[in-house]
Design a protein around this motif. Structure first.
Motif, PDB file in Angstrom:
ATOM      1  N   ASP A 105      -9.243   4.378 -11.356  1.00  0.00           N
ATOM      2  CA  ASP A 105      -8.250   4.564 -10.482  1.00  0.00           C
ATOM      3  C   ASP A 105      -8.895   4.625  -9.228  1.00  0.00           C
ATOM      4  N   ASP A 113      -9.410  -5.454  -9.975  1.00  0.00           N
ATOM      5  CA  ASP A 113      -8.221  -4.041  -9.977  1.00  0.00           C
ATOM      6  C   ASP A 113      -7.139  -4.807 -10.935  1.00  0.00           C
ATOM      7  N   SER A 163      -6.755   4.305  -6.368  1.00  0.00           N
ATOM      8  CA  SER A 163      -5.735   4.324  -5.623  1.00  0.00           C
ATOM      9  C   SER A 163      -5.766   5.603  -4.376  1.00  0.00           C
ATOM     10  N   THR A 204       0.837  -1.336   0.032  1.00  0.00           N
ATOM     11  CA  THR A 204      -0.098  -0.214   0.033  1.00  0.00           C
ATOM     12  C   THR A 204       1.007   1.339  -0.047  1.00  0.00           C
ATOM     13  N   ARG A 205       0.355   2.318  -0.230  1.00  0.00           N
ATOM     14  CA  ARG A 205       0.927   3.659  -0.278  1.00  0.00           C
ATOM     15  C   ARG A 205       1.834   3.770   1.152  1.00  0.00           C
TER      16      ARG A 205
END
Length: 717
Positions: free
Chosen positions: A437, A378, A439, A185-186
């Motif tokens: 997207d 995804d 994200s 993950t980010r």
């Protein structure tokens, strides 16, 4: 097209050219990316190296061969314990073929191995931290090359010294390898890159880390920027020439290193890493693949009869339904691997005719199969799962279930490419561009990752000698700027960040310090497999035949040899549950519709209720709350005991007014943005937990910022 409910593509295979030479592994003729990384490590060229060779292309060997032959002690970080186990087995088998392999000590470290085999090896140690400290001291005292296989959670605990004692041996590793980095993950990427960059930048007399190796899919633009601009180590893509301006002699030549090939057309000096694939795509809503398959079970069963097949779904409940149907069909050797069926994995992999699974086999489990059936809701999962057809040149088949909007977007492309073998990279670019997207928001970097880093730097300052503290703080702030701002938020200064840090409470900072976020899980004894584990509470309440117990009563139901595992897992869970199998009942859902499983929701009480009712959305922030409750219909035996256990537990929460689907649409969360329905006396509401709470807060604040005239208004964290 013959079937209006499907689109088909012929995907060309992918072959990698081999390059003969004196490579330190018996019986191996390396690929170009393997030579490139070998060249850099044997030349002792420091840097950040990203290897984005395709799945099955030998990325593990690309770092393993040179670190062993050169005697470079290495910490290799894998996203799951299953992958650690798999790599430990694979690397152990390879050591006898690698130059220097007889002088290598391989260690696999997870919380489970620390609690079990290493507890037996070091009986004098009273904690996981002390066991790990003794293990690494013993390993490095042997003067052998040390290779540590571990997960990012333990690596972060080591680096941040969150264990109760310092484990300085983490600074003795010369190489760090991070596998499957694109799946992080980010928040996880930010944490790992910041800590590795700090270690690389530390004086070599203190920390020896000189080589950062990331095994990943091709980096997207943002990640490429982080590698190239944020990291101090020079950045190299090993699919090119590596660190050289011109090719190393072993990989020179005009012939391309990769080719696309159709069936029967693979040149002799190339090896197949991805086969030619007949891909059929059908539409299915998220978590609706099982329904689509079972509504057309005759077609599905006909497909399964044509070859060895792996089915990869998303929800465990989907696996239950499909597995049950296949077991009732005239099929041989149907197996399943998922969170509740992890026993005998290797035997299942070796003997299945049809395997039903989920992300448990998406990475780290090697298998050979003629075809795959998978859901791809995804882009990352779509290509990760499609890529599990690998290291074969034979024509293979894949059946994908994709979101309806993607399916309709691909229809004209399928018509235009009909009858052609399509280049993989061309197809991947087209499909990725068509996915919505969802994200995580970019503002997470400065809202939370920068605060996490600032807190880490301040702890480093406190630990530094007085004469060094100013230099440590300056270096830390410069690193924070490089990683999380890069001129994009010009209004944020060090004093702004300090103010945000001061407002963030200690419980929130504690959540940020760990690698992965928390979720609401319960401790489960699986009577079928006689194993103990933690598992997602909402799934258990919806779809499982379970009962909840007090701790003392729970211990009377489990084998004595599992009691130590209970002690290890209970700090990360709420309540004690016995699992007997799947619950096959139905409940009345919205508008009286019958839905599979029980109805489940959280309930806003105590601090969570106050957070929702007393704090307007524009200034509400995630907070660690107690008083979480659950409501489930029909009821579950012992649910009142569960409620008592939950009532005192603390978890990071962020509630919002509105229905779950409304919030998902408003903030572009997608179906995998995990928020849950919340009973609230003032109207509809939902709640997110852990890191999901932080991501959702960023999206809400981003919406507010769009309407805000000044940046300072958003800094009122």
């Amino acid at each position: 097209m013959s079937n209006p409910d499907s689109v088909s593509f012929q995907l060309a295979g992918l072959g990698l050219r081999t390059y003969p030479g004196e490579y330190p592994v018996d019986g191996i003729t390396p690929y170009r990316h393997q030579w490139a990384l070998h060249d850099a490590l044997t030349a002792r060229e420091p840097g950040t190296f990203v290897n984005d060779a395709p799945t099955g292309g030998g990325k593990t060997l690309s770092w393993l061969a040179p670190v062993i032959s050169e005697g470079l002690s290495t910490v290799a970080v894998y996203p799951t314990n299953a992958l650690i186990e798999d790599q430990n087995r694979n690397i152990s088998d390879l050591l006898s073929d690698v130059d220097g392999g007889d002088n290598c000590q391989l260690l696999a470290v997870t919380s489970e191995t620390l609690q079990n085999e290493y507890a037996e090896q070091f009986p004098e140690a009273s904690s996981n931290g002390k066991r790990l400290s003794l293990l690494l001291k013993q390993a490095f005292s042997s003067r052998r090359t040390v290779i540590l296989l571990t997960n990012p959670d333990i690596f972060v605990l080591l680096r941040r010294e969150i264990y109760r004692e310092r484990i300085g041996e983490i600074k003795r590793f010369e190489v760090a390898v991070v596998d499957e980095f694109h799946r992080a993950t980010r928040k996880e990427r930010n944490t790992m890159l910041f800590l590795l960059d700090e270690m690389y930048d530390t004086n070599e007399s203190i920390c020896r880390l000189n080589y950062l190796v990331f095994l990943s899919a091709t980096p997207e633009v943002r990640l490429e920027r982080q590698f190239e601009e944020a990291m101090i180590a020079p950045y190299y893509r090993v699919d090119d020439f590596g660190w050289r301006n011109t090719p190393h002699p072993a990989i020179s030549g005009e012939t391309p290193s990769t080719i696309s090939f159709s069936p029967g057309n693979l040149p002799a000096d190339y090896r197949a890493v991805l086969p030619p694939v007949d891909l059929l795509i059908e539409p299915a809503p998220t978590f609706g693949t099982a329904t689509e398959m079972l509504d057309n079970d005759e077609v599905v069963l006909e497909r399964l009869a044509t070859g060895r097949t792996v089915i990869m779904l998303d929800g465990v409940h989907e696996i239950d339904r499909v597995y049950d149907r296949l077991c009732r069909a005239d099929l041989t050797r149907v197996e399943r691997i998922d969170g509740f069926h992890r026993d005998g994995v290797r035997e299942k992999i070796d003997t299945f005719d049809t395997l039903v699974s989920n992300s448990a086999v998406e990475v780290g489990v090697d298998f050979d199969t003629d075809q795959i059936v998978f859901s791809g809701h995804d882009a990352a999962s779509f290509f990760q799962r499609l890529g599990r057809l690998r290291t074969r040149s034979d024509r293979s088949a894949a059946f994908a279930y994709a979101p309806p909007y993607l399916f309709h977007d691909l229809e004209p492309l399928a018509d235009s490419l009909s009858g052609r073998w399509v280049d993989r990279s061309e197809f991947e670019k087209r499909v990725k561009s068509a996915y919505v997207d969802s994200s995580t928001p970019a503002s997470f970097d400065w809202r939370y990752s920068a605060v996490e880093a600032y807190d880490h730097v301040e702890e480093r300052v406190e630990d530094a000698p007085p004469d060094d503290q100013l230099a440590v703080r300056k270096a830390g702030w410069h690193r924070i700027e490089s990683h999380f701002f890069n001129g994009e938020q010009g209004g944020l200064s060090e004093s702004d960040l300090q103010r945000i840090h001061e407002v963030a409470n200690s419980e929130l900072l504690k959540t940020l310090k760990t690698y992965r976020g928390e979720s609401v899980q319960t401790l489960v004894y699986n009577q079928r497999s006689q194993t103990v584990q933690t598992y997602n509470l909402p799934y258990l309440l919806r779809h499982s035949d379970i009962s909840f117990h007090t701790r003392d009563d729970f211990l009377t139901h489990i084998p004595s040899e599992l009691i130590d595992q209970v002690s290890r897992l209970e700090p990360y869970s709420s309540g004690y549950c016995i699992y007997r199998g799947e619950y096959d009942g139905q409940s009345s859902g919205i508008d009286g519709d019958q839905v599979s499983g029980r109805l489940f929701t959280y309930k806003a009480t105590g601090e969570l209720y106050s957070l929702l009712s007393d704090h307007p959305r524009d200034i509400r922030t995630p907070e660690v709350c107690t008083g979480l409750e659950v409501e489930v219909t029909p009821s579950v035996n012992g649910v009142d005991i569960l409620k008592d256990d939950l009532s005192t537990d603390q978890i990071l929460c962020y509630p919002l007014e509105g229905h779950v689907s409304q919030i998902q649409n408003q903030y572009s969360l997608g179906s995998f943005g995990f928020i849950y329905s919340l009973l609230y006396s003032e109207g509809e509401a939902a709640v997110a937990f852990g890191h999901d709470a932080l991501y959702l807060h960023c999206r809400v604040q981003d919406k507010i910022q769009e309407k805000s005239s000044t940046f300072d208004e958003v800094l009122d964290f």
